[in-house]
Motif scaffolding. Structure first.
Motif, PDB file in Angstrom:
ATOM      1  N   ASN A 122       0.744  -1.219   0.005  1.00  0.00           N
ATOM      2  CA  ASN A 122      -0.040  -0.001  -0.125  1.00  0.00           C
ATOM      3  C   ASN A 122       1.069   1.103  -0.045  1.00  0.00           C
ATOM      4  OD1 ASN A 122      -2.779  -0.505  -0.117  1.00  0.00           O
ATOM      5  ND2 ASN A 122      -2.702  -1.229   2.045  1.00  0.00           N
ATOM      6  N   THR A 125       2.592   2.140  -3.208  1.00  0.00           N
ATOM      7  CA  THR A 125       1.840   2.671  -4.496  1.00  0.00           C
ATOM      8  C   THR A 125       2.054   4.300  -4.680  1.00  0.00           C
ATOM      9  OG1 THR A 125       0.237   0.865  -4.040  1.00  0.00           O
ATOM     10  CG2 THR A 125      -0.641   2.824  -5.089  1.00  0.00           C
ATOM     11  N   PRO A 126       1.745   5.066  -3.497  1.00  0.00           N
ATOM     12  CA  PRO A 126       2.058   6.365  -3.934  1.00  0.00           C
ATOM     13  C   PRO A 126       3.498   6.652  -4.441  1.00  0.00           C
ATOM     14  CG  PRO A 126       1.737   6.181  -1.665  1.00  0.00           C
ATOM     15  CD  PRO A 126       1.442   4.736  -2.390  1.00  0.00           C
ATOM     16  N   ALA A 129       3.255   5.725  -8.187  1.00  0.00           N
ATOM     17  CA  ALA A 129       2.652   6.418  -8.955  1.00  0.00           C
ATOM     18  C   ALA A 129       3.141   7.984  -9.217  1.00  0.00           C
ATOM     19  CB  ALA A 129       1.336   6.577  -8.262  1.00  0.00           C
ATOM     20  N   LEU A 130       3.674   8.423  -8.311  1.00  0.00           N
ATOM     21  CA  LEU A 130       4.067   9.878  -8.045  1.00  0.00           C
ATOM     22  C   LEU A 130       5.483   9.874  -8.788  1.00  0.00           C
ATOM     23  CD1 LEU A 130       2.947  11.119  -4.608  1.00  0.00           C
ATOM     24  CD2 LEU A 130       2.079  11.653  -6.757  1.00  0.00           C
ATOM     25  N   MET A 133       4.889   9.546 -12.457  1.00  0.00           N
ATOM     26  CA  MET A 133       4.009  10.838 -12.988  1.00  0.00           C
ATOM     27  C   MET A 133       4.949  12.023 -13.131  1.00  0.00           C
ATOM     28  SD  MET A 133       0.550  12.431 -11.616  1.00  0.00           S
ATOM     29  CE  MET A 133       1.417  13.121 -10.194  1.00  0.00           C
TER      30      MET A 133
ATOM     31  N   ASP B  10      -6.316   5.161   2.515  1.00  0.00           N
ATOM     32  CA  ASP B  10      -4.819   5.457   2.805  1.00  0.00           C
ATOM     33  C   ASP B  10      -4.688   6.817   1.743  1.00  0.00           C
ATOM     34  OD1 ASP B  10      -1.731   5.716   1.577  1.00  0.00           O
ATOM     35  OD2 ASP B  10      -1.991   4.435   3.329  1.00  0.00           O
ATOM     36  N   LEU B  12      -2.067   9.008   1.281  1.00  0.00           N
ATOM     37  CA  LEU B  12      -1.236   9.089   0.390  1.00  0.00           C
ATOM     38  C   LEU B  12      -1.454   8.346  -1.089  1.00  0.00           C
ATOM     39  CD1 LEU B  12       2.201   8.860   2.461  1.00  0.00           C
ATOM     40  CD2 LEU B  12       1.041  11.010   1.258  1.00  0.00           C
ATOM     41  N   ALA B  13      -1.765   7.043  -0.870  1.00  0.00           N
ATOM     42  CA  ALA B  13      -2.343   6.204  -2.155  1.00  0.00           C
ATOM     43  C   ALA B  13      -3.401   6.972  -2.798  1.00  0.00           C
ATOM     44  CB  ALA B  13      -2.706   5.067  -1.407  1.00  0.00           C
ATOM     45  N   ALA B  16      -2.146  10.059  -4.660  1.00  0.00           N
ATOM     46  CA  ALA B  16      -1.194   9.919  -5.931  1.00  0.00           C
ATOM     47  C   ALA B  16      -2.215   9.119  -6.950  1.00  0.00           C
ATOM     48  CB  ALA B  16      -0.291   9.003  -5.375  1.00  0.00           C
TER      49      ALA B  16
END
Lengths: 345, 128
Positions: A122, A125-126, A129-130, A133, B10, B12-13, B16
């Motif tokens: 989890n 993931t960001p 993704a970031l 991007m 979440d 942050l998730a 994003a």
């Protein structure tokens, strides 16, 4: 003292239990004999019998002594036999509990690893993704774009490492492997009946299949214990019947099957567990394998047993077919693909 | 451009993924749990629902089950870190419960956008 405490005491004495009882019996006999001799009991008894010969007291005396001797010997033998049986029962129970505890510990370890992996995936993931991007807004050949690619790649690598750890936990938990389904099912049913929490009648139709499936004997034991215990709970304190059958059957059309897998021969075996319990609604049946889903009262079930069963069978390439109606009982069919000759898991 | 509802607890998730979707030209509404997502679907039916599984106050599988009773054709993409129980894979459950597609975290933006493209109704624009 309850049965468990009694078993504990017997277990503490261990194999010496029967020896102790035997020695006690011999000691009592010798001691009694010594007392009788010292008291000249036999002389007194003899003179008494001579005085009352017309009453055939001799015959009665011999009969009584013979009876006492026989009873003593029988008591000695019974103590020996009973002691051995009790010891064996305690040892079997201890072995079963140890085996189940081992399985549960390994499941807990796998669950913990799974939870950690889930959380970290989890959080990755960001990151990915970031990074991707931002990289898309930069010239592809720029150092910044390449650095961002490396960030994303590192995150994917971390996720891959976690997945490999999860895989190791599952392979080390003795649920992997292969087993001959017929004999393993018979042994697993015997074990499951011993640890079942209630006396129910079983109807068995287990064909002695020699096909090999992609799960260990321990895994099959866990599956059957989970299913049988759920069936017993569904009976809600009423007398019940549990049917267990094993045969060659392929999954019905429409049941999602496993992906094509070179390990398997194309043949299937079916393990079916049925009960005459309360049955399930459509919604309950659809969620029966969900983690933490349970229809049992609070404190009576964690909702992990069937989820655990699902995971074991799924890993072995198997599928389920469940039919149930409220008041009509439940039938769970587990279809397992047969391993091709020479294949390992 | 599609109207996408994103259910992800979440922070942050959610930030994003929503940013990636908006950059791709989609309109995104955000829900922090399954219950909120259910209410938002009732207010305005999205073109696509993207939902995480493990969320407080109605998890993604329960959300999917409840929505399927009323919206059998709503495209639903279920995303998850893969399940926190050795006995159960949430994404496999999601497929059994009617998810249109599943995606295991972490995923690349290309994979996410490609999966969305497959699920959106024909004619829905999808661009940079």
């Amino acid at each position: 003292m309850n049965q468990e405490q009694g078993f504990s005491i017997i277990h503490m004495l261990g194999l010496r239990f029967w020896l102790v009882m035997t020695l006690v019996g011999v000691a009592l006999s010798l001691g009694l004999g010594d007392i009788l001799i010292r008291a000249e009991a036999f002389e007194v008894f003899y003179s008494l019998t001579r005085q009352h010969e017309e009453l055939q007291l001799d015959d009665w005396a011999v009969a009584v002594f013979a009876s006492l001797l026989t009873v003593s010997v029988l008591a000695l033998i019974s103590t020996f036999v009973l002691g051995k049986r009790l010891i064996k029962a305690v040892q079997e129970k201890q072995a079963v509990e140890h085996r189940l505890a081992q399985g549960q510990q390994l499941i807990a370890m796998g669950t913990m690893l799974g939870g950690v992996a889930h959380s970290i995936n989890n959080h990755l993931t960001p990151v990915i993704a970031l990074a991707e991007m931002m990289r898309a807004d930069l010239p592809p050949d720029s150092d910044e774009a390449q650095d961002l690619s490396k960030i994303a790649q590192a995150a994917f690598d971390a996720s891959g490492m976690l997945n490999r750890l999860k895989g190791l936990a599952r392979s080390d938990n003795h649920f992997s492997g292969q087993t001959e389904i017929g004999s393993a099912t018979t042994n697993a049913v015997d074990l499951a009946r011993k640890v079942s929490s209630k006396a129910v009648s079983f109807r068995l139709d287990i064909q002695p299949l020699r096909d090999k499936v992609a799960l260990s004997a321990v895994a099959l034991e866990v599956v059957l214990i989970n299913l049988i215990n759920n069936a017993i709970d569904a009976m809600q304190d009423k007398p019940g019947r549990i049917g267990i059958a094993l045969d060659h059957s392929a999954p019905p059309k429409g049941i999602p099957s496993t992906q094509p897998d070179r390990r398997f021969s194309g043949a299937w075996v079916r393990l079916q567990v049925s009960d005459n319990g309360r049955g399930m609604t459509g919604e309950e049946a659809g969620r029966m394998f969900d983690p933490f889903f349970t229809t049992k009262p609070v404190g009576k079930g964690t909702g992990l047993g069937l989820s655990e069963t699902f995971g074991i069978i799924d890993k072995a390439g198997g599928v389920f077919d469940v039919s149930s109606s409220p008041g009509q009982g439940t039938q769970i069919g587990i279809y397992l693909p047969v391993l091709a000759p020479g294949q390992s898991t | 451009m599609a109207n996408i509802l994103l259910a992800e607890d979440d922070e942050l998730a959610r930030y994003a993924i929503a940013k990636v979707l908006r950059k791709a030209g989609h309109s995104v509404r955000e829900a922090v749990n399954g219950s909120m997502a259910f209410d938002m679907v009732a207010q305005e039916l999205p073109d696509l629902l993207i939902t995480d599984v493990v969320m407080p106050d109605c998890d993604g599988l329960s959300l999917l089950t409840d929505l399927r009773k009323q919206h059998s054709t709503l495209p639903v993409l279920v995303i998850s870190g893969g399940g926190s129980n050795v006995g159960g894979d949430y994404l496999f459950f999601a497929e059994r419960l009617g998810a249109s597609a599943i995606l295991k975290k972490p995923f690349s933006n290309d994979d996410l956008l490609a999966r969305i493209d497959q699920l959106l109704p024909p004619g829905t624009l999808h661009g940079q």
